[in-house]
Design a protein around this motif. Structure first.
Motif, PDB file in Angstrom:
ATOM      1  N   PHE A  24      15.686 -63.384   0.188  1.00 30.17           N
ATOM      2  CA  PHE A  24      16.870 -62.672  -0.269  1.00 30.17           C
ATOM      3  C   PHE A  24      17.115 -63.008  -1.737  1.00 30.17           C
ATOM      4  O   PHE A  24      16.669 -64.036  -2.231  1.00 30.17           O
ATOM      5  CB  PHE A  24      18.087 -63.063   0.577  1.00 30.17           C
ATOM      6  N   THR A  25      17.847 -62.142  -2.417  1.00 31.53           N
ATOM      7  CA  THR A  25      18.087 -62.326  -3.846  1.00 31.53           C
ATOM      8  C   THR A  25      19.165 -63.357  -4.126  1.00 31.53           C
ATOM      9  O   THR A  25      19.289 -63.825  -5.255  1.00 31.53           O
ATOM     10  CB  THR A  25      18.492 -60.992  -4.495  1.00 31.53           C
ATOM     11  N   SER A  26      19.950 -63.718  -3.114  1.00 33.53           N
ATOM     12  CA  SER A  26      21.039 -64.678  -3.317  1.00 33.53           C
ATOM     13  C   SER A  26      21.489 -65.224  -1.966  1.00 33.53           C
ATOM     14  O   SER A  26      21.203 -64.638  -0.921  1.00 33.53           O
ATOM     15  CB  SER A  26      22.224 -63.993  -4.004  1.00 33.53           C
ATOM     16  N   PRO A  27      22.237 -66.329  -1.977  1.00 33.86           N
ATOM     17  CA  PRO A  27      22.811 -66.840  -0.730  1.00 33.86           C
ATOM     18  C   PRO A  27      23.758 -65.817  -0.087  1.00 33.86           C
ATOM     19  O   PRO A  27      23.834 -65.711   1.126  1.00 33.86           O
ATOM     20  CB  PRO A  27      23.574 -68.095  -1.161  1.00 33.86           C
ATOM     21  N   SER A  28      24.451 -65.038  -0.914  1.00 38.44           N
ATOM     22  CA  SER A  28      25.384 -64.039  -0.381  1.00 38.44           C
ATOM     23  C   SER A  28      24.647 -62.894   0.304  1.00 38.44           C
ATOM     24  O   SER A  28      25.106 -62.382   1.329  1.00 38.44           O
ATOM     25  CB  SER A  28      26.283 -63.506  -1.497  1.00 38.44           C
ATOM     26  N   SER A  38      29.869 -58.043   3.929  1.00 35.01           N
ATOM     27  CA  SER A  38      29.824 -58.668   2.613  1.00 35.01           C
ATOM     28  C   SER A  38      30.440 -60.061   2.719  1.00 35.01           C
ATOM     29  O   SER A  38      31.614 -60.203   3.052  1.00 35.01           O
ATOM     30  CB  SER A  38      30.606 -57.809   1.616  1.00 35.01           C
ATOM     31  N   LEU A  39      29.629 -61.090   2.474  1.00 33.23           N
ATOM     32  CA  LEU A  39      30.086 -62.474   2.613  1.00 33.23           C
ATOM     33  C   LEU A  39      29.674 -63.295   1.400  1.00 33.23           C
ATOM     34  O   LEU A  39      28.631 -63.050   0.806  1.00 33.23           O
ATOM     35  CB  LEU A  39      29.484 -63.113   3.870  1.00 33.23           C
ATOM     36  N   ASN A  40      30.474 -64.284   1.059  1.00 34.72           N
ATOM     37  CA  ASN A  40      30.159 -65.201  -0.025  1.00 34.72           C
ATOM     38  C   ASN A  40      29.255 -66.294   0.528  1.00 34.72           C
ATOM     39  O   ASN A  40      29.677 -67.134   1.331  1.00 34.72           O
ATOM     40  CB  ASN A  40      31.443 -65.800  -0.597  1.00 34.72           C
ATOM     41  N   GLY A  41      27.995 -66.301   0.095  1.00 33.44           N
ATOM     42  CA  GLY A  41      27.040 -67.278   0.602  1.00 33.44           C
ATOM     43  C   GLY A  41      27.398 -68.709   0.273  1.00 33.44           C
ATOM     44  O   GLY A  41      27.065 -69.625   1.015  1.00 33.44           O
ATOM     45  N   ASN A  42      28.106 -68.931  -0.841  1.00 26.66           N
ATOM     46  CA  ASN A  42      28.517 -70.294  -1.193  1.00 26.66           C
ATOM     47  C   ASN A  42      29.567 -70.829  -0.233  1.00 26.66           C
ATOM     48  O   ASN A  42      29.730 -72.041  -0.107  1.00 26.66           O
ATOM     49  CB  ASN A  42      29.034 -70.347  -2.624  1.00 26.66           C
ATOM     50  N   ASP A  43      30.278 -69.948   0.449  1.00 23.12           N
ATOM     51  CA  ASP A  43      31.265 -70.367   1.450  1.00 23.12           C
ATOM     52  C   ASP A  43      30.708 -70.273   2.867  1.00 23.12           C
ATOM     53  O   ASP A  43      31.116 -71.025   3.749  1.00 23.12           O
ATOM     54  CB  ASP A  43      32.525 -69.503   1.359  1.00 23.12           C
ATOM     55  N   TYR A  44      29.798 -69.347   3.107  1.00 20.70           N
ATOM     56  CA  TYR A  44      29.287 -69.062   4.454  1.00 20.70           C
ATOM     57  C   TYR A  44      28.313 -70.132   4.949  1.00 20.70           C
ATOM     58  O   TYR A  44      28.403 -70.571   6.087  1.00 20.70           O
ATOM     59  CB  TYR A  44      28.611 -67.692   4.453  1.00 20.70           C
ATOM     60  N   TRP A  45      27.383 -70.543   4.094  1.00 19.49           N
ATOM     61  CA  TRP A  45      26.380 -71.523   4.502  1.00 19.49           C
ATOM     62  C   TRP A  45      26.968 -72.927   4.442  1.00 19.49           C
ATOM     63  O   TRP A  45      27.604 -73.300   3.481  1.00 19.49           O
ATOM     64  CB  TRP A  45      25.138 -71.436   3.617  1.00 19.49           C
ATOM     65  N   THR A  52      30.116 -76.935   2.319  1.00 20.10           N
ATOM     66  CA  THR A  52      29.636 -75.586   2.035  1.00 20.10           C
ATOM     67  C   THR A  52      28.509 -75.657   1.010  1.00 20.10           C
ATOM     68  O   THR A  52      28.344 -76.667   0.316  1.00 20.10           O
ATOM     69  CB  THR A  52      30.756 -74.695   1.478  1.00 20.10           C
ATOM     70  N   LEU A  53      27.752 -74.586   0.894  1.00 21.79           N
ATOM     71  CA  LEU A  53      26.691 -74.542  -0.105  1.00 21.79           C
ATOM     72  C   LEU A  53      27.265 -74.748  -1.500  1.00 21.79           C
ATOM     73  O   LEU A  53      26.706 -75.483  -2.310  1.00 21.79           O
ATOM     74  CB  LEU A  53      25.933 -73.218  -0.032  1.00 21.79           C
ATOM     75  N   GLY A  54      28.409 -74.131  -1.776  1.00 19.94           N
ATOM     76  CA  GLY A  54      29.047 -74.303  -3.075  1.00 19.94           C
ATOM     77  C   GLY A  54      29.391 -75.753  -3.359  1.00 19.94           C
ATOM     78  O   GLY A  54      29.169 -76.246  -4.466  1.00 19.94           O
ATOM     79  N   GLN A  55      29.923 -76.454  -2.359  1.00 19.63           N
ATOM     80  CA  GLN A  55      30.233 -77.874  -2.526  1.00 19.63           C
ATOM     81  C   GLN A  55      28.958 -78.680  -2.728  1.00 19.63           C
ATOM     82  O   GLN A  55      28.893 -79.555  -3.590  1.00 19.63           O
ATOM     83  CB  GLN A  55      30.982 -78.402  -1.303  1.00 19.63           C
ATOM     84  N   TYR A  56      27.949 -78.376  -1.954  1.00 14.88           N
ATOM     85  CA  TYR A  56      26.676 -79.093  -2.043  1.00 14.88           C
ATOM     86  C   TYR A  56      26.055 -78.939  -3.429  1.00 14.88           C
ATOM     87  O   TYR A  56      25.556 -79.895  -4.010  1.00 14.88           O
ATOM     88  CB  TYR A  56      25.722 -78.582  -0.959  1.00 14.88           C
ATOM     89  N   LEU A  57      26.104 -77.733  -3.967  1.00 12.46           N
ATOM     90  CA  LEU A  57      25.481 -77.464  -5.262  1.00 12.46           C
ATOM     91  C   LEU A  57      26.241 -78.073  -6.432  1.00 12.46           C
ATOM     92  O   LEU A  57      25.652 -78.305  -7.487  1.00 12.46           O
ATOM     93  CB  LEU A  57      25.321 -75.961  -5.471  1.00 12.46           C
ATOM     94  N   THR A  58      27.526 -78.327  -6.253  1.00 18.42           N
ATOM     95  CA  THR A  58      28.313 -78.865  -7.361  1.00 18.42           C
ATOM     96  C   THR A  58      28.550 -80.365  -7.260  1.00 18.42           C
ATOM     97  O   THR A  58      29.146 -80.949  -8.158  1.00 18.42           O
ATOM     98  CB  THR A  58      29.676 -78.151  -7.478  1.00 18.42           C
ATOM     99  N   GLU A  59      28.097 -81.008  -6.187  1.00 14.89           N
ATOM    100  CA  GLU A  59      28.272 -82.448  -6.052  1.00 14.89           C
ATOM    101  C   GLU A  59      27.445 -83.182  -7.099  1.00 14.89           C
ATOM    102  O   GLU A  59      26.338 -82.771  -7.434  1.00 14.89           O
ATOM    103  CB  GLU A  59      27.826 -82.926  -4.662  1.00 14.89           C
ATOM    104  N   GLU A  60      27.985 -84.251  -7.583  1.00 12.73           N
ATOM    105  CA  GLU A  60      27.262 -85.104  -8.524  1.00 12.73           C
ATOM    106  C   GLU A  60      26.192 -85.869  -7.743  1.00 12.73           C
ATOM    107  O   GLU A  60      26.460 -86.382  -6.653  1.00 12.73           O
ATOM    108  CB  GLU A  60      28.222 -86.102  -9.172  1.00 12.73           C
ATOM    109  N   PRO A  61      24.984 -85.943  -8.279  1.00 11.86           N
ATOM    110  CA  PRO A  61      23.952 -86.727  -7.583  1.00 11.86           C
ATOM    111  C   PRO A  61      24.309 -88.209  -7.576  1.00 11.86           C
ATOM    112  O   PRO A  61      24.993 -88.704  -8.476  1.00 11.86           O
ATOM    113  CB  PRO A  61      22.686 -86.476  -8.401  1.00 11.86           C
ATOM    114  N   LEU A  62      23.860 -88.914  -6.542  1.00 12.91           N
ATOM    115  CA  LEU A  62      24.101 -90.351  -6.462  1.00 12.91           C
ATOM    116  C   LEU A  62      23.300 -91.077  -7.529  1.00 12.91           C
ATOM    117  O   LEU A  62      22.169 -90.692  -7.827  1.00 12.91           O
ATOM    118  CB  LEU A  62      23.690 -90.875  -5.075  1.00 12.91           C
TER     119      LEU A  62
END
Length: 67
Positions: A24-28, A38-45, A52-62
């Motif tokens: 797919f072209t995007s998580p959404s 129509s769903l927001n993939g950053n909230d859905y996954w 959420t995917l959005g939280q996972y992608l914006t977390e600071e690495p350890l």
């Protein structure tokens, strides 16, 4: 999404499991295919621990010493 589901109907089994990978072209886009709307993939996954995917992608690495 209806068109995509129709296009790929031959690889979706009776349990709605894909028998081949689809890119797919995007998580959404992937979320919309699965959810049928129509769903927001950053909230859905969501990860196993509930992020959420959005939280996972914006977390600071350890820091390396904590890994």
């Amino acid at each position: 999404m209806i068109r995509l589901r129709e296009k790929y109907k031959d690889i979706i089994d009776n349990s709605f499991v894909l028998s081949k990978e689809i890119r797919f072209t995007s998580p959404s886009a992937a979320a919309g295919f699965v959810g049928g709307a129509s769903l927001n993939g950053n909230d859905y996954w969501v990860t196993d621990d509930g992020a959420t995917l959005g939280q996972y992608l914006t977390e600071e690495p350890l820091p390396k010493e904590n890994c």
